[in-house]
Design a protein around this motif. Structure first.
Motif, PDB file in Angstrom:
ATOM      1  N   THR A  99      10.044   3.734 -11.354  1.00 39.51           N
ATOM      2  CA  THR A  99       8.673   3.980 -10.897  1.00 39.51           C
ATOM      3  C   THR A  99       8.669   4.391  -9.428  1.00 39.51           C
ATOM      4  OG1 THR A  99       7.832   2.329 -12.460  1.00 39.51           O
ATOM      5  CG2 THR A  99       6.385   2.950 -10.628  1.00 39.51           C
ATOM      6  N   TYR A 100       9.420   3.648  -8.615  1.00 40.11           N
ATOM      7  CA  TYR A 100       9.538   3.997  -7.196  1.00 40.11           C
ATOM      8  C   TYR A 100      10.088   5.409  -7.022  1.00 40.11           C
ATOM      9  CZ  TYR A 100      12.795   4.759  -3.349  1.00 40.11           C
ATOM     10  OH  TYR A 100      13.531   5.349  -2.354  1.00 40.11           O
ATOM     11  N   TYR A 101      11.170   5.718  -7.730  1.00 30.44           N
ATOM     12  CA  TYR A 101      11.854   6.993  -7.498  1.00 30.44           C
ATOM     13  C   TYR A 101      10.978   8.180  -7.898  1.00 30.44           C
ATOM     14  CZ  TYR A 101      15.530  10.433  -7.079  1.00 30.44           C
ATOM     15  OH  TYR A 101      16.269  11.525  -6.695  1.00 30.44           O
ATOM     16  N   ASP A 102      10.220   8.033  -8.951  1.00 29.23           N
ATOM     17  CA  ASP A 102       9.315   9.104  -9.353  1.00 29.23           C
ATOM     18  C   ASP A 102       8.296   9.395  -8.250  1.00 29.23           C
ATOM     19  OD1 ASP A 102       8.007  10.896 -11.367  1.00 29.23           O
ATOM     20  OD2 ASP A 102       6.391   9.440 -11.134  1.00 29.23           O
ATOM     21  N   ILE A 103       7.762   8.343  -7.633  1.00 28.29           N
ATOM     22  CA  ILE A 103       6.773   8.524  -6.560  1.00 28.29           C
ATOM     23  C   ILE A 103       7.459   9.034  -5.291  1.00 28.29           C
ATOM     24  CG2 ILE A 103       5.196   7.255  -5.039  1.00 28.29           C
ATOM     25  CD1 ILE A 103       4.441   5.596  -7.521  1.00 28.29           C
ATOM     26  N   TYR A 104       8.650   8.537  -5.010  1.00 26.85           N
ATOM     27  CA  TYR A 104       9.410   9.007  -3.851  1.00 26.85           C
ATOM     28  C   TYR A 104       9.597  10.524  -3.897  1.00 26.85           C
ATOM     29  CZ  TYR A 104      13.617   9.907  -1.038  1.00 26.85           C
ATOM     30  OH  TYR A 104      14.518  10.436  -0.154  1.00 26.85           O
ATOM     31  N   THR A 105       9.973  11.047  -5.052  1.00 24.25           N
ATOM     32  CA  THR A 105      10.197  12.489  -5.147  1.00 24.25           C
ATOM     33  C   THR A 105       8.903  13.280  -4.982  1.00 24.25           C
ATOM     34  OG1 THR A 105      10.034  12.360  -7.570  1.00 24.25           O
ATOM     35  CG2 THR A 105      12.236  12.232  -6.600  1.00 24.25           C
ATOM     36  N   LEU A 150      -0.999  -7.609   2.493  1.00 27.48           N
ATOM     37  CA  LEU A 150      -0.523  -7.242   3.819  1.00 27.48           C
ATOM     38  C   LEU A 150      -1.643  -7.207   4.849  1.00 27.48           C
ATOM     39  CD1 LEU A 150       1.913  -4.337   2.848  1.00 27.48           C
ATOM     40  CD2 LEU A 150       2.498  -6.711   3.363  1.00 27.48           C
ATOM     41  N   GLY A 151      -2.868  -7.505   4.426  1.00 24.22           N
ATOM     42  CA  GLY A 151      -3.999  -7.484   5.343  1.00 24.22           C
ATOM     43  C   GLY A 151      -4.587  -6.093   5.486  1.00 24.22           C
ATOM     44  N   GLY A 152      -5.860  -6.033   5.836  1.00 25.41           N
ATOM     45  CA  GLY A 152      -6.521  -4.752   6.070  1.00 25.41           C
ATOM     46  C   GLY A 152      -6.681  -3.901   4.828  1.00 25.41           C
ATOM     47  N   GLY A 153      -6.626  -4.523   3.652  1.00 26.24           N
ATOM     48  CA  GLY A 153      -6.762  -3.781   2.410  1.00 26.24           C
ATOM     49  C   GLY A 153      -5.448  -3.279   1.841  1.00 26.24           C
ATOM     50  N   TYR A 154      -4.314  -3.540   2.511  1.00 25.25           N
ATOM     51  CA  TYR A 154      -3.009  -3.072   2.043  1.00 25.25           C
ATOM     52  C   TYR A 154      -2.320  -4.150   1.205  1.00 25.25           C
ATOM     53  CZ  TYR A 154      -3.421   0.741   5.409  1.00 25.25           C
ATOM     54  OH  TYR A 154      -3.836   1.845   6.103  1.00 25.25           O
ATOM     55  N   VAL A 155      -1.551  -3.704   0.189  1.00 21.82           N
ATOM     56  CA  VAL A 155      -0.786  -4.627  -0.644  1.00 21.82           C
ATOM     57  C   VAL A 155       0.639  -4.103  -0.786  1.00 21.82           C
ATOM     58  CG1 VAL A 155      -2.791  -5.428  -1.943  1.00 21.82           C
ATOM     59  CG2 VAL A 155      -1.453  -3.483  -2.807  1.00 21.82           C
ATOM     60  N   LEU A 156       1.550  -5.021  -1.018  1.00 17.05           N
ATOM     61  CA  LEU A 156       2.940  -4.700  -1.324  1.00 17.05           C
ATOM     62  C   LEU A 156       3.177  -5.086  -2.776  1.00 17.05           C
ATOM     63  CD1 LEU A 156       5.703  -3.777  -0.087  1.00 17.05           C
ATOM     64  CD2 LEU A 156       6.187  -6.209   0.271  1.00 17.05           C
ATOM     65  N   ARG A 157       3.619  -4.128  -3.591  1.00 17.49           N
ATOM     66  CA  ARG A 157       3.747  -4.352  -5.035  1.00 17.49           C
ATOM     67  C   ARG A 157       5.172  -4.068  -5.496  1.00 17.49           C
ATOM     68  NH1 ARG A 157      -0.876  -1.962  -8.815  1.00 17.49           N
ATOM     69  NH2 ARG A 157      -1.906  -3.669  -7.698  1.00 17.49           N
ATOM     70  N   ARG A 158       5.814  -5.049  -6.089  1.00 16.35           N
ATOM     71  CA  ARG A 158       7.163  -4.885  -6.651  1.00 16.35           C
ATOM     72  C   ARG A 158       7.075  -4.001  -7.894  1.00 16.35           C
ATOM     73  NH1 ARG A 158      11.642  -8.676  -6.096  1.00 16.35           N
ATOM     74  NH2 ARG A 158      13.475  -7.616  -6.945  1.00 16.35           N
ATOM     75  N   VAL A 159       7.951  -3.016  -8.002  1.00 20.14           N
ATOM     76  CA  VAL A 159       7.948  -2.104  -9.141  1.00 20.14           C
ATOM     77  C   VAL A 159       9.380  -1.844  -9.587  1.00 20.14           C
ATOM     78  CG1 VAL A 159       5.790  -0.942  -8.480  1.00 20.14           C
ATOM     79  CG2 VAL A 159       7.993  -0.030  -7.668  1.00 20.14           C
ATOM     80  N   GLY A 163       2.657  -3.251 -11.448  1.00 18.55           N
ATOM     81  CA  GLY A 163       3.869  -3.775 -10.834  1.00 18.55           C
ATOM     82  C   GLY A 163       4.488  -4.901 -11.607  1.00 18.55           C
ATOM     83  N   GLN A 164       5.408  -5.572 -10.964  1.00 17.94           N
ATOM     84  CA  GLN A 164       6.138  -6.694 -11.536  1.00 17.94           C
ATOM     85  C   GLN A 164       5.782  -7.944 -10.737  1.00 17.94           C
ATOM     86  OE1 GLN A 164      10.138  -5.196 -10.984  1.00 17.94           O
ATOM     87  NE2 GLN A 164      10.157  -4.166 -12.972  1.00 17.94           N
ATOM     88  N   GLY A 165       4.983  -8.812 -11.299  1.00 22.02           N
ATOM     89  CA  GLY A 165       4.573 -10.012 -10.582  1.00 22.02           C
ATOM     90  C   GLY A 165       3.349  -9.768  -9.725  1.00 22.02           C
TER      91      GLY A 165
END
Length: 390
Positions: free
Chosen positions: A226-232, A213-222, A206-208
């Motif tokens: 990169t986002y659009y490839d995964i979205y599709t 987010l708690g419970g093992g979850y993370v929010l990662r700036r990309v 990611g970027q930075g």
């Protein structure tokens, strides 16, 4: 609720309770307390009544008490052969914010269902989140906005059976019609396809720094690419709504605007995403947030909102806008709790959508309350509207 009333908490002697009262007692309480409860609102002042009011039909009136002191009420009446209308609920300001309405609401709904009603309707100022949120959490659905003598109202309806609720999801485009719902709507039955089980997608770099987010979850700036490839790759596993299927591709390229994208990760795999972009010179638009089905119902959406909103505020935006299916309460409730306000209903490619707006500053927030009729214009918002009292 029986004639002995309902305990609303706070102890047996000086605590809160709700008890059935007569219509005349309700009217007397309104005459005595309405100014204290609703005094800040803006209501058109009609002249003297020219017609007698229509008959109310069956009525339901409850008094809300602190100990033996009446501090509020709720009044409902029959609207038609299917519907009871929740016409009026009020609680003195010093007793608000204590969950009284939320605890009383299920008891009232049980009473309506026992009485044989199919629908429960109500109207509220469109920015009155303190009432709208518990209504949506109880299963009410947004069914429209209307401009009336009190300002801008949101119309809410609760279907006391699953079939009506399902029909509203079909109307909004949130779900396909099937079974009994399709029969009642006169539509062909379409089996809801099961979402494909997606292959695991590794969480890319990611970027930075990540946001925990708690419970093992993370929010990662990309990056957007990169986002659009995964979205599709994962789109089909996330959405079950019914959108317009255009027969031709768009003829124009989308306009260029700043874009802000994040991925939601769990155990180094992608389980969701968020995409925002600029809407105009003051406004960011939250385009798309999604979670894979296995990771829903864990409060993740509510935990994603604060860091995303903080990032958009840091970019210099004054407002944040979003659109959601009008019956998608699972998203509308956390948005309203985060401070968004309902600003409209629109029909677009995806269905009937609720338009929400968040203001980072108080001026526009107060402006929305003035437009809805919830508050009178005072201070900065009065100056901005040219409505200062000389």
């Amino acid at each position: 609720m029986d004639g002995r009333g309902l305990d609303l908490g706070g102890g047996s002697s000086n605590g809160y309770s709700a008890r059935p009262i007569s219509v005349q007692t309700y009217r007397d309480a309104c005459a005595r307390l309405t100014g204290q409860i609703f005094g800040d609102g803006s209501l058109y002042a009609f002249g003297p009544d020219t017609k007698a009011p229509p008959p109310l039909g069956e009525t339901f009136a409850w008094g809300i008490y602190a100990g033996e002191t009446l501090i509020g009420w709720s009044f409902s009446h029959q609207k038609d052969e299917h519907t009871v209308y929740m016409a009026d609920t009020g609680i003195l300001p010093e007793h608000q914010g204590r969950g009284l309405y939320t605890r009383l609401l299920p008891q009232m709904l049980d009473t309506f269902q026992t009485a044989g009603y199919t629908l429960v309707q109500s109207h509220h100022r469109a920015t009155n989140n303190a009432v709208i949120i518990p209504k949506l959490r109880a299963g009410f659905l947004i069914q429209g906005l209307n401009l009336y003598e009190g300002g801008l109202n949101v119309a809410l309806t609760l279907g006391l059976n699953d079939t009506y609720r399902g029909a509203m999801h079909v109307r909004s485009g949130f779900q396909a019609a099937s079974g009994e719902v399709a029969r009642r709507l006169g539509l062909p039955s379409t089996l809801q396809p099961k979402s494909p089980v997606p292959e695991s997608v590794p969480l890319p770099g990611g970027q930075g720094d990540d946001t925990d987010l708690g419970g093992g979850y993370v929010l990662r700036r990309v990056a957007y690419e990169t986002y659009y490839d995964i979205y599709t790759q994962l789109e089909a596993a996330v959405y079950s709504s019914v959108s317009l299927n255009w027969s031709t591709p768009p003829h124009l390229e989308p306009p260029a605007y700043p874009r802000y994208t994040w991925l939601i990760g769990f155990e180094n795999e992608v389980v969701g995403w968020h995409y925002s972009r600029q809407w105009d010179a003051r406004t960011a638009y939250m385009v798309n947030t999604a979670l894979l089905p296995a990771h829903r119902g864990r409060g993740l959406y509510s935990r994603v909102l604060p860091p995303v909103l903080a990032a958009l505020e840091a970019e210099g935006y004054d407002l944040v806008r979003s659109h959601h299916h009008a019956t998608n309460n699972a998203v509308l409730v956390p948005k309203l709790r985060a401070g968004f306000r309902l600003q409209g209903i629109q029909v677009d490619d995806h269905g009937v959508m609720a338009v929400l707006m968040l203001s980072f500053g108080t001026l526009y927030r107060d402006y929305m309350d003035v437009r809805s009729g919830l508050k009178q214009p005072v201070g900065e918002v009065a100056r901005a509207l040219g409505l200062e009292t000389p």
